[in-house]
Design a protein around this motif. Structure first.
Motif, PDB file in Angstrom:
ATOM      1  N   GLU B   6       0.842  -1.191   0.000  1.00  8.02           N
ATOM      2  CA  GLU B   6       0.000   0.000   0.000  1.00  8.02           C
ATOM      3  C   GLU B   6       0.880   1.244   0.000  1.00  8.02           C
ATOM      4  N   ILE B   7       0.501   2.210  -0.797  1.00  7.18           N
ATOM      5  CA  ILE B   7       1.203   3.498  -0.839  1.00  7.18           C
ATOM      6  C   ILE B   7       0.170   4.567  -0.520  1.00  7.18           C
ATOM      7  N   THR B   8       0.404   5.331   0.558  1.00  6.62           N
ATOM      8  CA  THR B   8      -0.540   6.385   0.916  1.00  6.62           C
ATOM      9  C   THR B   8      -0.018   7.721   0.408  1.00  6.62           C
ATOM     10  N   LEU B   9      -0.827   8.374  -0.395  1.00  3.98           N
ATOM     11  CA  LEU B   9      -0.443   9.680  -0.944  1.00  3.98           C
ATOM     12  C   LEU B   9      -1.021  10.789  -0.068  1.00  3.98           C
ATOM     13  N   PHE B  16      -4.235  17.685 -11.399  1.00  2.00           N
ATOM     14  CA  PHE B  16      -3.443  16.569 -11.889  1.00  2.00           C
ATOM     15  C   PHE B  16      -2.014  16.697 -11.369  1.00  2.00           C
ATOM     16  N   HIS B  17      -1.502  15.624 -10.754  1.00  2.00           N
ATOM     17  CA  HIS B  17      -0.235  15.693 -10.025  1.00  2.00           C
ATOM     18  C   HIS B  17       0.699  14.564 -10.443  1.00  2.00           C
ATOM     19  N   LEU B  18       1.933  14.924 -10.694  1.00  2.00           N
ATOM     20  CA  LEU B  18       2.947  13.950 -11.111  1.00  2.00           C
ATOM     21  C   LEU B  18       3.451  13.180  -9.882  1.00  2.00           C
ATOM     22  N   ILE B  19       3.323  11.853  -9.893  1.00  2.00           N
ATOM     23  CA  ILE B  19       3.723  11.067  -8.721  1.00  2.00           C
ATOM     24  C   ILE B  19       4.700   9.939  -9.078  1.00  2.00           C
ATOM     25  N   THR B  20       5.310   9.994 -10.246  1.00  2.00           N
ATOM     26  CA  THR B  20       6.209   8.911 -10.680  1.00  2.00           C
ATOM     27  C   THR B  20       7.297   8.646  -9.640  1.00  2.00           C
ATOM     28  N   ARG B  21       7.982   9.708  -9.208  1.00  2.22           N
ATOM     29  CA  ARG B  21       9.112   9.532  -8.295  1.00  2.22           C
ATOM     30  C   ARG B  21       8.670   8.899  -6.977  1.00  2.22           C
ATOM     31  N   GLU B  22       7.526   9.349  -6.474  1.00  6.48           N
ATOM     32  CA  GLU B  22       7.009   8.824  -5.210  1.00  6.48           C
ATOM     33  C   GLU B  22       6.681   7.329  -5.323  1.00  6.48           C
ATOM     34  N   VAL B  23       6.081   6.948  -6.435  1.00  4.38           N
ATOM     35  CA  VAL B  23       5.698   5.541  -6.627  1.00  4.38           C
ATOM     36  C   VAL B  23       6.943   4.667  -6.770  1.00  4.38           C
ATOM     37  N   VAL B  24       7.859   5.076  -7.631  1.00  6.31           N
ATOM     38  CA  VAL B  24       9.073   4.272  -7.840  1.00  6.31           C
ATOM     39  C   VAL B  24       9.888   4.188  -6.543  1.00  6.31           C
ATOM     40  N   GLY B  25       9.950   5.285  -5.808  1.00  2.89           N
ATOM     41  CA  GLY B  25      10.701   5.291  -4.544  1.00  2.89           C
ATOM     42  C   GLY B  25      10.138   4.325  -3.518  1.00  2.89           C
ATOM     43  N   ALA B  47     -11.123   9.801  -7.496  1.00  6.92           N
ATOM     44  CA  ALA B  47      -9.759  10.130  -7.923  1.00  6.92           C
ATOM     45  C   ALA B  47      -9.345   9.013  -8.862  1.00  6.92           C
ATOM     46  N   SER B  48      -8.349   9.260  -9.708  1.00  6.15           N
ATOM     47  CA  SER B  48      -7.984   8.253 -10.700  1.00  6.15           C
ATOM     48  C   SER B  48      -6.508   8.355 -11.038  1.00  6.15           C
ATOM     49  N   LEU B  49      -6.069   7.468 -11.906  1.00  4.82           N
ATOM     50  CA  LEU B  49      -4.661   7.423 -12.323  1.00  4.82           C
ATOM     51  C   LEU B  49      -4.599   7.500 -13.840  1.00  4.82           C
ATOM     52  N   THR B  50      -3.620   8.232 -14.352  1.00  3.60           N
ATOM     53  CA  THR B  50      -3.353   8.148 -15.782  1.00  3.60           C
ATOM     54  C   THR B  50      -1.870   8.368 -16.018  1.00  3.60           C
ATOM     55  N   LEU B 112       8.840   3.090 -19.215  1.00  2.00           N
ATOM     56  CA  LEU B 112       8.014   4.177 -19.748  1.00  2.00           C
ATOM     57  C   LEU B 112       8.722   4.869 -20.902  1.00  2.00           C
ATOM     58  N   GLY B 113       7.943   5.525 -21.769  1.00  2.00           N
ATOM     59  CA  GLY B 113       8.527   6.397 -22.774  1.00  2.00           C
ATOM     60  C   GLY B 113       9.145   7.623 -22.108  1.00  2.00           C
ATOM     61  N   THR B 114      10.000   8.302 -22.867  1.00  2.00           N
ATOM     62  CA  THR B 114      10.742   9.458 -22.342  1.00  2.00           C
ATOM     63  C   THR B 114       9.834  10.493 -21.685  1.00  2.00           C
ATOM     64  N   TRP B 115       8.671  10.704 -22.249  1.00  2.00           N
ATOM     65  CA  TRP B 115       7.818  11.804 -21.791  1.00  2.00           C
ATOM     66  C   TRP B 115       6.678  11.344 -20.897  1.00  2.00           C
ATOM     67  N   GLN B 116       6.660  10.059 -20.562  1.00  2.00           N
ATOM     68  CA  GLN B 116       5.525   9.546 -19.773  1.00  2.00           C
ATOM     69  C   GLN B 116       5.761   9.634 -18.272  1.00  2.00           C
ATOM     70  N   GLY B 117       4.792  10.165 -17.561  1.00  2.00           N
ATOM     71  CA  GLY B 117       4.828  10.208 -16.105  1.00  2.00           C
ATOM     72  C   GLY B 117       3.488   9.766 -15.544  1.00  2.00           C
ATOM     73  N   ILE B 118       3.498   9.305 -14.299  1.00  2.00           N
ATOM     74  CA  ILE B 118       2.266   8.857 -13.646  1.00  2.00           C
ATOM     75  C   ILE B 118       1.570  10.050 -13.008  1.00  2.00           C
ATOM     76  N   TYR B 119       0.291  10.227 -13.332  1.00  2.00           N
ATOM     77  CA  TYR B 119      -0.505  11.308 -12.738  1.00  2.00           C
ATOM     78  C   TYR B 119      -1.460  10.736 -11.688  1.00  2.00           C
ATOM     79  N   LEU B 120      -1.493  11.356 -10.518  1.00  2.00           N
ATOM     80  CA  LEU B 120      -2.655  11.231  -9.638  1.00  2.00           C
ATOM     81  C   LEU B 120      -3.652  12.291 -10.089  1.00  2.00           C
ATOM     82  N   CYS B 121      -4.869  11.869 -10.394  1.00  2.00           N
ATOM     83  CA  CYS B 121      -5.912  12.796 -10.826  1.00  2.00           C
ATOM     84  C   CYS B 121      -6.863  12.961  -9.647  1.00  2.00           C
ATOM     85  N   GLU B 122      -6.756  14.103  -8.991  1.00  2.00           N
ATOM     86  CA  GLU B 122      -7.600  14.378  -7.817  1.00  2.00           C
ATOM     87  C   GLU B 122      -8.804  15.182  -8.277  1.00  2.00           C
ATOM     88  N   HIS B 123      -9.987  14.565  -8.188  1.00  2.00           N
ATOM     89  CA  HIS B 123     -11.176  15.203  -8.745  1.00  2.00           C
ATOM     90  C   HIS B 123     -12.040  15.909  -7.701  1.00  2.00           C
TER      91      HIS B 123
END
Lengths: 139, 139, 139
Positions: B6-9, B16-25, B47-50, B112-123
């Motif tokens: 489990e990862i608690t954000l 829309f928030h970039l969370i790639t570093r947090e997830v990989v860490g 909330a969702s992920l993209t 991932l591709g060079t430009w791809q990052g994980i977004y937390l989508c907080e609605h």
């Protein structure tokens, strides 16, 4: 463990329908998994699967309202109209929501959030029975 | 190898928030995989992920603008309004983007591709902390 | 069995393109699987993958029409416009449809419905070649 099983859903009217209980009931083997994934796949192009609020029927009604507004029937840009006015919007809605769900399984249960339920999204007026293929995989 | 964590954000503002570093860490075990998949699952219905562009903050702002325009608050067709004007739009946005991401892992890294990052989508306006369940699986 | 393979798709014009045959042709190992999953991942943020009707080219044209109407170029709310009017809409369309597909494999074949085909969704005017990473996993 790899398990694949077809689940046939009875015909439902156009709209959004909660099917969590039906899916879990068809897969008693989930109880044997410590950790894994359930992949649910709908084998149609005018119905889809999503996960959303499992308590209020008005949420599911509002889903139908929004999708009907966003992907209207009888819009001037539709050219694929031979199969009826609900057909082409059904294809677009199906791709917006997607044909599959991947759900985590932990300690023998679907690890959904408290408010998450599985929706069958029926986009045709008369879609008939719908076929799901469940793939369960884990240890 | 199967791993679930489990990862608690922390709470984030609507957007829309970039969370790639947090997830990989939070998943150092990814380094041990030659080939596999990371399944990220958000246990919420508002909330969702993209995955999208990881460089320009204005892309993430424009995402928020488009979604607010496409799924408006206070539209006449909403009936589920008890939980506030941002609630029902949040449910629809969450299903449009989806509750999970499946990402390939190759040679110990997210492929991932060079430009791809994980977004937390907080609605939601005040969504609070968000709980992710990560399932890592591979060899 | 875990297999990962990159598939490079030739440049295609903006629009929706059927690529089922090309994908299956690049993965002859699917025939060896009794049960499993194929994960297809596009390593870009302005193109996407979906599953939809595999017979009528007018369905694919109507997809393009609907997405162009729903995510318009030159809307007043776009601020990320440096890379051209088709860029920011391409990012939003890519997230609406998603960067990956997970497809069941049964008895050596993709277990798709009769009418389901894999679409490459090219959202840029000149997107160039597109890179897919296929991850095959099963027994």
């Amino acid at each position: 463990m790899w398990l694949q099983r077809e689940i046939t859903l009875d015909p439902r009217p156009r709209g959004f329908h909660l099917i969590t209980r039906e899916v879990v009931g068809a897969l008693p083997e989930l109880r044997e998994l410590r950790a894994g994934l359930l992949h649910l796949f709908i084998r149609h192009t005018s119905a889809s699967l999503t996960l959303n609020e499992n308590a209020s029927p008005d949420v599911r009604r509002d889903f139908e309202s929004w999708f009907d507004e966003a992907v209207p029937e009888r819009a001037p840009y539709w050219t694929h109209t031979l199969e009826g006015p609900d057909d082409m919007p059904a294809h677009v809605k199906a791709s917006l929501l997607g044909p599959s769900l991947s759900l985590p399984v932990s300690a023998g249960r679907l690890a959904l959030g408290t408010w998450q339920g599985i929706y069958l999204c029926e986009h045709r007026d008369r879609g008939g029975p719908r076929s799901l293929l469940a793939t369960v995989h884990g240890e």
